[in-house]
Design an enzyme around this catalytic site. Structure first.
Site, PDB file in Angstrom:
ATOM      1  N   HIS A 146       0.864  -1.182   0.000  1.00 25.98           N
ATOM      2  CA  HIS A 146       0.000   0.000   0.000  1.00 25.98           C
ATOM      3  C   HIS A 146       0.902   1.234   0.000  1.00 25.98           C
ATOM      4  O   HIS A 146       1.773   1.376   0.871  1.00 25.98           O
ATOM      5  CB  HIS A 146      -0.920   0.002   1.212  1.00 25.98           C
ATOM      6  CG  HIS A 146      -1.883  -1.151   1.220  1.00 25.98           C
ATOM      7  ND1 HIS A 146      -2.091  -1.965   2.320  1.00 25.98           N
ATOM      8  CD2 HIS A 146      -2.691  -1.639   0.239  1.00 25.98           C
ATOM      9  CE1 HIS A 146      -2.981  -2.884   2.019  1.00 25.98           C
ATOM     10  NE2 HIS A 146      -3.352  -2.722   0.760  1.00 25.98           N
ATOM     11  N   ARG A 181      -3.040   4.564  -1.432  1.00 25.69           N
ATOM     12  CA  ARG A 181      -3.120   3.140  -1.089  1.00 25.69           C
ATOM     13  C   ARG A 181      -2.958   2.269  -2.319  1.00 25.69           C
ATOM     14  O   ARG A 181      -2.245   1.266  -2.294  1.00 25.69           O
ATOM     15  CB  ARG A 181      -4.451   2.850  -0.394  1.00 25.69           C
ATOM     16  CG  ARG A 181      -4.603   1.407   0.103  1.00 25.69           C
ATOM     17  CD  ARG A 181      -5.886   1.259   0.903  1.00 25.69           C
ATOM     18  NE  ARG A 181      -6.152  -0.105   1.312  1.00 25.69           N
ATOM     19  CZ  ARG A 181      -5.653  -0.702   2.398  1.00 25.69           C
ATOM     20  NH1 ARG A 181      -4.827  -0.036   3.174  1.00 25.69           N
ATOM     21  NH2 ARG A 181      -5.972  -1.947   2.712  1.00 25.69           N
ATOM     22  N   TYR A 197      -8.561 -13.392   1.725  1.00 25.88           N
ATOM     23  CA  TYR A 197      -7.767 -12.185   1.573  1.00 25.88           C
ATOM     24  C   TYR A 197      -6.958 -12.147   0.278  1.00 25.88           C
ATOM     25  O   TYR A 197      -6.814 -11.109  -0.335  1.00 25.88           O
ATOM     26  CB  TYR A 197      -6.829 -12.021   2.775  1.00 25.88           C
ATOM     27  CG  TYR A 197      -7.525 -11.506   4.016  1.00 25.88           C
ATOM     28  CD1 TYR A 197      -7.575 -10.154   4.295  1.00 25.88           C
ATOM     29  CD2 TYR A 197      -8.141 -12.386   4.906  1.00 25.88           C
ATOM     30  CE1 TYR A 197      -8.223  -9.670   5.424  1.00 25.88           C
ATOM     31  CE2 TYR A 197      -8.787 -11.921   6.037  1.00 25.88           C
ATOM     32  CZ  TYR A 197      -8.817 -10.556   6.291  1.00 25.88           C
ATOM     33  OH  TYR A 197      -9.456 -10.106   7.411  1.00 25.88           O
ATOM     34  N   THR A 207      -3.594 -12.324  -0.238  1.00 27.86           N
ATOM     35  CA  THR A 207      -2.604 -11.292   0.051  1.00 27.86           C
ATOM     36  C   THR A 207      -1.383 -11.384  -0.853  1.00 27.86           C
ATOM     37  O   THR A 207      -1.074 -12.439  -1.422  1.00 27.86           O
ATOM     38  CB  THR A 207      -2.134 -11.411   1.509  1.00 27.86           C
ATOM     39  OG1 THR A 207      -1.531 -12.698   1.704  1.00 27.86           O
ATOM     40  CG2 THR A 207      -3.299 -11.254   2.470  1.00 27.86           C
ATOM     41  N   THR A 208      -0.678 -10.277  -0.925  1.00 27.61           N
ATOM     42  CA  THR A 208       0.562 -10.213  -1.697  1.00 27.61           C
ATOM     43  C   THR A 208       1.564 -11.266  -1.219  1.00 27.61           C
ATOM     44  O   THR A 208       2.204 -11.942  -2.015  1.00 27.61           O
ATOM     45  CB  THR A 208       1.176  -8.806  -1.560  1.00 27.61           C
ATOM     46  OG1 THR A 208       0.168  -7.825  -1.777  1.00 27.61           O
ATOM     47  CG2 THR A 208       2.306  -8.599  -2.546  1.00 27.61           C
ATOM     48  N   ARG A 209       1.694 -11.397   0.079  1.00 31.97           N
ATOM     49  CA  ARG A 209       2.681 -12.314   0.657  1.00 31.97           C
ATOM     50  C   ARG A 209       2.323 -13.772   0.473  1.00 31.97           C
ATOM     51  O   ARG A 209       3.160 -14.647   0.664  1.00 31.97           O
ATOM     52  CB  ARG A 209       2.852 -12.012   2.150  1.00 31.97           C
ATOM     53  CG  ARG A 209       1.556 -12.143   2.939  1.00 31.97           C
ATOM     54  CD  ARG A 209       1.716 -11.679   4.371  1.00 31.97           C
ATOM     55  NE  ARG A 209       0.417 -11.625   5.059  1.00 31.97           N
ATOM     56  CZ  ARG A 209      -0.356 -10.558   5.105  1.00 31.97           C
ATOM     57  NH1 ARG A 209       0.012  -9.450   4.489  1.00 31.97           N
ATOM     58  NH2 ARG A 209      -1.501 -10.583   5.758  1.00 31.97           N
ATOM     59  N   GLU A 221       2.277  -5.726  10.793  1.00 37.85           N
ATOM     60  CA  GLU A 221       1.327  -4.606  10.844  1.00 37.85           C
ATOM     61  C   GLU A 221       1.637  -3.791  12.091  1.00 37.85           C
ATOM     62  O   GLU A 221       1.448  -4.263  13.211  1.00 37.85           O
ATOM     63  CB  GLU A 221      -0.107  -5.137  10.906  1.00 37.85           C
ATOM     64  CG  GLU A 221      -1.170  -4.099  10.710  1.00 37.85           C
ATOM     65  CD  GLU A 221      -1.465  -3.811   9.245  1.00 37.85           C
ATOM     66  OE1 GLU A 221      -1.441  -2.625   8.879  1.00 37.85           O
ATOM     67  OE2 GLU A 221      -1.719  -4.766   8.488  1.00 37.85           O
ATOM     68  N   TYR A 227     -10.211   1.139   5.854  1.00 33.89           N
ATOM     69  CA  TYR A 227     -11.300   0.174   5.801  1.00 33.89           C
ATOM     70  C   TYR A 227     -12.680   0.813   5.718  1.00 33.89           C
ATOM     71  O   TYR A 227     -13.684   0.101   5.682  1.00 33.89           O
ATOM     72  CB  TYR A 227     -11.240  -0.762   7.009  1.00 33.89           C
ATOM     73  CG  TYR A 227     -10.118  -1.784   6.935  1.00 33.89           C
ATOM     74  CD1 TYR A 227      -9.306  -1.865   5.804  1.00 33.89           C
ATOM     75  CD2 TYR A 227      -9.871  -2.661   7.982  1.00 33.89           C
ATOM     76  CE1 TYR A 227      -8.287  -2.790   5.726  1.00 33.89           C
ATOM     77  CE2 TYR A 227      -8.859  -3.598   7.907  1.00 33.89           C
ATOM     78  CZ  TYR A 227      -8.060  -3.653   6.782  1.00 33.89           C
ATOM     79  OH  TYR A 227      -7.056  -4.577   6.703  1.00 33.89           O
TER      80      TYR A 227
END
Length: 335
Positions: free
Chosen positions: A45, A87, A188, A190-192, A202, A313
């Protein structure tokens, strides 16, 4: 005769005991291949600056993150969003690593983040394959008061559970909450998630587009201890005994009260604000309308909110997420 037989008998018993002990240890030990390729993602982000600043620094001065026998690659995931300090450009990069998006055909109106996800998957994946990177630390900031939080995606990954246990002990007495986002319906992508072992980092509270030295330093320490664990694990001389960690498992996402026009009509109550990871019980205040009406929590179980009033969010219609405490156990681990 007895004096001659007894020593042999005890020796035999001792040998059998050693065999039994060895078989028990072997059967409960989680043997894993060494972790040779690690990526550190920043800028998933583009307005979460701690990870961006750290990754750019490590790209120029990488000695701090290098570990013997390990390739550690710092990487900016969304350079266009980073440049604009926003973002994302078209859509949230941290939600498009599903197999359909990664395998889709790129056309003229394909969102930038989807094409970028496919590029990241080619570099660090393919997702779900033996060729994928072993470990990815994905660095994020939150506007919520979540402190130094680690995010796991798999409750059965002994390696990441042991890593979290190591990091928590290394940073004690600083609390390190662990959020488990494994859920049957809340997906999710997610990228990871490209990596064999995905770990989210986080750290907050930090406003979007702002850098705070204390928050950056906390993130830096989390990564350092994570890399130290990788190095100890790879040496193979140290066994990590069975361990148990307490985690917060995501259960529900709670939206703000809204009117018929889908507009927010109540805000986070002052008694809930900044109370991430604190117990929320039936009857506790959750929202407050501008007319002064208090909206209470109606659930029948104690939950532990996280991402309370997270700025990013609002568009996702999440005022906070409900979590419950659970225990995760990992077997004895060695490389």
């Amino acid at each position: 005769l007895q004096t001659q037989v007894l020593p042999h008998y005890f020796l035999f018993c001792f040998q059998q005991f050693l065999k039994l002990l060895n078989s028990m240890t072997s059967s409960t030990a989680a043997h894993r291949p060494p972790v040779r390729r690690v990526a550190i993602f920043g800028g998933t982000h583009g307005n979460e600056l701690s990870g961006i600043y750290l990754v750019k620094h490590w790209q120029e001065h990488g000695a701090e993150i290098q570990r013997t026998g390990v390739e550690v690659k710092p990487f900016i995931c969304n350079p266009r969003a980073v440049k604009k300090c926003t973002r994302y450009i078209d859509c949230d990069l941290n939600r498009v690593f599903d197999l359909d998006s990664l395998g889709g055909t790129v056309v003229e109106d394909t969102p930038y983040e989807v094409t970028r996800a496919q590029e990241i998957n080619r570099i660090f994946g393919p997702k779900g394959s033996d060729d994928a990177f072993d470990l990815i630390f994905d660095l994020h900031n939150t506007t919520s008061n979540m402190g130094c939080t680690l995010i796991l995606e798999n409750s059965r990954d002994d390696f990441t559970i042991q890593m979290c246990h190591y990091i928590k002990n290394a940073l004690a007495p600083e609390p390190v909450p662990i959020l488990l986002i494994e859920h049957p319906t809340l997906k999710y992508a997610t990228t990871r998630s490209v990596a064999k072992h995905p770990v989210g980092v986080e750290v907050g509270p930090q406003p979007q587009g702002v850098i705070r030295a204390d928050i950056l330093e906390k993130m830096r320490k989390l990564v350092k201890h994570g890399l130290d664990f990788v190095q100890l694990f790879n040496k193979g001389r140290e066994k990590f005994p069975p361990c148990t960690i307490e985690v917060y498992k995501i259960m529900e996402k709670v939206d703000y009260p809204r009117n018929k026009n889908d507009e927010v009509i109540a805000i986070i109550h002052p008694k809930l604000q900044d109370q991430d990871w604190q117990p929320l019980n039936k009857g506790d205040p959750v929202f407050l309308t501008l007319d002064g009406e208090v909206i209470e929590y109606k659930g029948d179980r104690t939950v532990y909110p996280a991402f309370i009033n997270e700025a990013a969010y609002y568009e996702k219609k999440h005022a906070f997420v409900e979590t419950v405490k659970v225990k995760l156990a990992a077997e004895l681990l060695r490389s």
